[in-house]
Design an enzyme around this catalytic site. Structure first.
Site, PDB file in Angstrom:
ATOM      1  N   ASP A 176       1.270  -7.147   3.720  1.00 52.45           N
ATOM      2  CA  ASP A 176       1.653  -6.927   2.315  1.00 52.45           C
ATOM      3  C   ASP A 176       3.071  -6.431   2.116  1.00 52.45           C
ATOM      4  O   ASP A 176       3.400  -5.983   1.032  1.00 52.45           O
ATOM      5  CB  ASP A 176       0.643  -6.006   1.618  1.00 52.45           C
ATOM      6  CG  ASP A 176       0.981  -4.533   1.757  1.00 52.45           C
ATOM      7  OD1 ASP A 176       1.448  -4.137   2.857  1.00 52.45           O
ATOM      8  OD2 ASP A 176       0.779  -3.797   0.794  1.00 52.45           O
ATOM      9  N   GLU A 177       3.905  -6.510   3.143  1.00 53.06           N
ATOM     10  CA  GLU A 177       5.267  -6.047   2.901  1.00 53.06           C
ATOM     11  C   GLU A 177       6.297  -6.801   3.730  1.00 53.06           C
ATOM     12  O   GLU A 177       5.992  -7.313   4.799  1.00 53.06           O
ATOM     13  CB  GLU A 177       5.391  -4.549   3.132  1.00 53.06           C
ATOM     14  CG  GLU A 177       5.202  -4.115   4.556  1.00 53.06           C
ATOM     15  CD  GLU A 177       4.905  -2.618   4.621  1.00 53.06           C
ATOM     16  OE1 GLU A 177       5.858  -1.863   4.815  1.00 53.06           O
ATOM     17  OE2 GLU A 177       3.733  -2.235   4.466  1.00 53.06           O
ATOM     18  N   ASP A 230       6.706  -4.277  -1.337  1.00 52.06           N
ATOM     19  CA  ASP A 230       5.387  -3.832  -0.874  1.00 52.06           C
ATOM     20  C   ASP A 230       4.386  -4.056  -1.999  1.00 52.06           C
ATOM     21  O   ASP A 230       4.578  -3.576  -3.117  1.00 52.06           O
ATOM     22  CB  ASP A 230       5.442  -2.341  -0.491  1.00 52.06           C
ATOM     23  CG  ASP A 230       4.155  -1.869   0.171  1.00 52.06           C
ATOM     24  OD1 ASP A 230       4.169  -1.587   1.378  1.00 52.06           O
ATOM     25  OD2 ASP A 230       3.123  -1.780  -0.525  1.00 52.06           O
TER      26      ASP A 230
HETATM   27  P1  DGT Z   1      -0.138   1.002  -2.012  1.00 50.89           P
HETATM   28  O1  DGT Z   1       0.896   0.235  -1.241  1.00 50.89           O
HETATM   29  O2  DGT Z   1      -0.035   2.469  -1.830  1.00 50.89           O
HETATM   30  O3  DGT Z   1      -0.198   0.633  -3.472  1.00 50.89           O
HETATM   31  O4  DGT Z   1      -1.555   0.621  -1.421  1.00 50.89           O
HETATM   32  P2  DGT Z   1      -1.948  -0.432  -0.300  1.00 50.89           P
HETATM   33  O5  DGT Z   1      -3.430  -0.543  -0.322  1.00 50.89           O
HETATM   34  O6  DGT Z   1      -1.208  -1.717  -0.495  1.00 50.89           O
HETATM   35  O7  DGT Z   1      -1.499   0.327   0.999  1.00 50.89           O
HETATM   36  P3  DGT Z   1      -0.592  -0.144   2.225  1.00 50.89           P
HETATM   37  O8  DGT Z   1       0.614  -0.856   1.743  1.00 50.89           O
HETATM   38  O9  DGT Z   1      -0.395   1.067   3.063  1.00 50.89           O
HETATM   39  O10 DGT Z   1      -1.506  -1.121   3.049  1.00 50.89           O
HETATM   40  C1  DGT Z   1      -1.626  -2.495   2.768  1.00 50.89           C
HETATM   41  C2  DGT Z   1      -3.029  -2.961   3.078  1.00 50.89           C
HETATM   42  O11 DGT Z   1      -3.348  -2.661   4.446  1.00 50.89           O
HETATM   43  C3  DGT Z   1      -4.087  -2.226   2.254  1.00 50.89           C
HETATM   44  O12 DGT Z   1      -4.334  -2.843   1.005  1.00 50.89           O
HETATM   45  C4  DGT Z   1      -5.263  -2.226   3.161  1.00 50.89           C
HETATM   46  C5  DGT Z   1      -4.688  -2.202   4.544  1.00 50.89           C
HETATM   47  N1  DGT Z   1      -4.762  -0.819   5.062  1.00 50.89           N
HETATM   48  C6  DGT Z   1      -3.953   0.225   4.760  1.00 50.89           C
HETATM   49  N2  DGT Z   1      -4.322   1.326   5.398  1.00 50.89           N
HETATM   50  C7  DGT Z   1      -5.406   0.986   6.132  1.00 50.89           C
HETATM   51  C8  DGT Z   1      -6.258   1.698   7.028  1.00 50.89           C
HETATM   52  O13 DGT Z   1      -6.096   2.898   7.261  1.00 50.89           O
HETATM   53  N3  DGT Z   1      -7.272   0.966   7.602  1.00 50.89           N
HETATM   54  C9  DGT Z   1      -7.464  -0.371   7.346  1.00 50.89           C
HETATM   55  N4  DGT Z   1      -8.444  -1.026   7.938  1.00 50.89           N
HETATM   56  N5  DGT Z   1      -6.700  -1.049   6.518  1.00 50.89           N
HETATM   57  C10 DGT Z   1      -5.677  -0.392   5.914  1.00 50.89           C
HETATM   58 CA    CA Z   2       1.050  -1.854  -0.239  1.00 54.40          CA
HETATM   59 CA    CA Z   3       2.272  -1.850   3.008  1.00 49.69          CA
END
Ligand code: DGT
Ligand code: CA
Ligand code: CA
Length: 362
Positions: free
Chosen positions: A111-112, A13
């Site tokens: 992203d995963e 991830d």
């Molecule tokens: P992490 O994995 O905790 O370091 O942070 P992220 O940002 O990679 O979070 P993740 O893996 O849940 O989500 C991957 C991408 O998906 C993130 O960079 C942006 C998008 N994303 C996540 N949650 C939301 C959401 O609630 N709304 C929208 N529009 N996009 C989202």
């Molecule tokens: Ca992520």
């Molecule tokens: Ca993810």
């Protein structure tokens, strides 16, 4: 699944993915709080935060909160609109690296991905080495960090990848499952949403360990047959779901930085030919045909744009990739008065190449 021969599954991830992509594109924003916004189109700051980097998370800015609230929490953070094309092309680069290390890859989102490396390694120590190699290759070739979990099944691998973020690596061996899971919150189980979580809280259940103590009968009574049985199994770390390739969702792409910013089509064609050859080799190796070709252009203002052509029927030859990508590039240059910094070629809508079936398949 025999306990003597556990499966070995990795879950990769990317860390704060959209925001980390933007940091790579604009190195000058690194170290500052970065907030990626989905503007609703109703003007001003209406809309929600898609994600934020860890600096911004320190101020309470996280996915889902209104942009207006994020601006109050940290007015001088860097606020950027979602640039999905950029994230997709970086995602392609990442997925290709991960694919190179595993027998079967299941891309779960942009992203995963899960990968099944059973058979490629003999134990979890070797699995850890593979995970480290994947992390290092992504860092070197793509310039981003990710977190990886290694475990005997998908359920635990996914929890493990989230366990030590960012830039984490968590290995959960078969004998460590219950100990690893017991203290975790029930909502850490993928599949336990807000509603189920609240109901379990009402029953006095907060951790996965506590959940595992409820009987299957109690859980079925509360949540129905399917969900009840699943909760009982999941709380004990049992999950037999296989890692499966998802046909049709996959893309194969190559992207490169030009020696200098240019809009000279001859230079761009040259690069397209080279990238197309590389894409073709990947397709050939996996006996796949494609139904669409995309030209990816990142201009010197750092914006990523694409042009896609969908073919009438699946193709599998090198020349179709090259010719289509060149046409798309020609149209792109005619349309946009921009110099290009990076260009990419991508094929998608992949299907198994029926023309090359072996006798054994009939
Ligand atoms: P992490 O994995 O905790 O370091 O942070 P992220 O940002 O990679 O979070 P993740 O893996 O849940 O989500 C991957 C991408 O998906 C993130 O960079 C942006 C998008 N994303 C996540 N949650 C939301 C959401 O609630 N709304 C929208 N529009 N996009 C989202
Ligand atoms: Ca992520
Ligand atoms: Ca993810």
């Amino acid at each position: 699944m025999s306990t003597n021969n556990p499966r070995i599954i990795l879950h990769v991830d990317m860390d704060y993915f959209f925001a980390q992509c933007e940091e790579r594109e604009h190195p000058e924003i690194k170290g500052k709080p970065v907030v990626i916004c989905v503007y609703s189109g109703r003007g001003g700051d209406s809309g929600a935060v898609s994600t934020s980097n860890y600096e911004a998370r320190k101020f309470g800015i996280k996915a889902g909160i209104p942009i207006s609230r994020a601006k109050k929490l940290k007015p001088d953070a860097i606020f950027l609109p979602v640039n999905m094309e950029l994230y997709r092309s970086i995602s392609d680069e990442v997925m290709e690296i991960v694919r190179g290390h595993c027998a079967t890859l299941e891309q779960e989102s942009v992203d995963e991905a899960f990968c099944d490396i059973t058979g490629r390694v003999s134990d979890f120590d070797e699995a850890k080495s593979v995970a480290l190699r994947i992390k290092e290759e992504i860092r070197q070739k793509v310039g981003l960090t990710c977190s990886v979990g290694a475990a005997p099944n998908k359920l635990i691998a996914k929890i493990a990848s989230d366990f030590q973020k960012p830039d984490g690596l968590t290995v959960v061996k078969p004998g460590e499952i219950l100990q690893f899971m017991a203290p975790l919150k029930i909502t850490d189980l993928t599949g336990v949403g807000k509603k189920t979580g609240e109901r379990l809280n009402e029953l006095g259940v907060k951790t996965i360990g506590e959940l595992s103590k409820l009987s299957a009968d109690e859980l079925v009574h509360e949540f129905g047959q399917a969900k009840g049985v699943w909760l009982k199994q999941a709380s004990q770390g049992i999950d037999d779901s296989p890692v499966v390739e998802r046909e049709g969702t996959e893309q194969i792409g190559r992207i490169t930085t030009l020696k200098e910013d240019t809009r000279d089509l001859n230079l761009i064609y040259e690069v397209i030919n080279k990238l197309s050859d590389e894409v073709y080799m990947k397709l050939e190796a996996r006996k796949l045909s494609f139904k669409s070709v995309t030209f990816v252009a990142i201009s010197n203002d750092f914006k990523t744009r694409t042009k896609t052509h969908t073919l009438g029927a699946p193709a599998k030859d090198q020349e179709t990739i090259k010719a289509t990508a060149r046409e798309l590039a020609t149209a792109f240059i005619a349309e946009y008065p921009l110099s290009l910094r990076r260009v990419g070629v991508r094929v998608a809508n992949l299907v198994e190449d029926k023309g090359q079936r072996t006798l054994g398949e009939f």
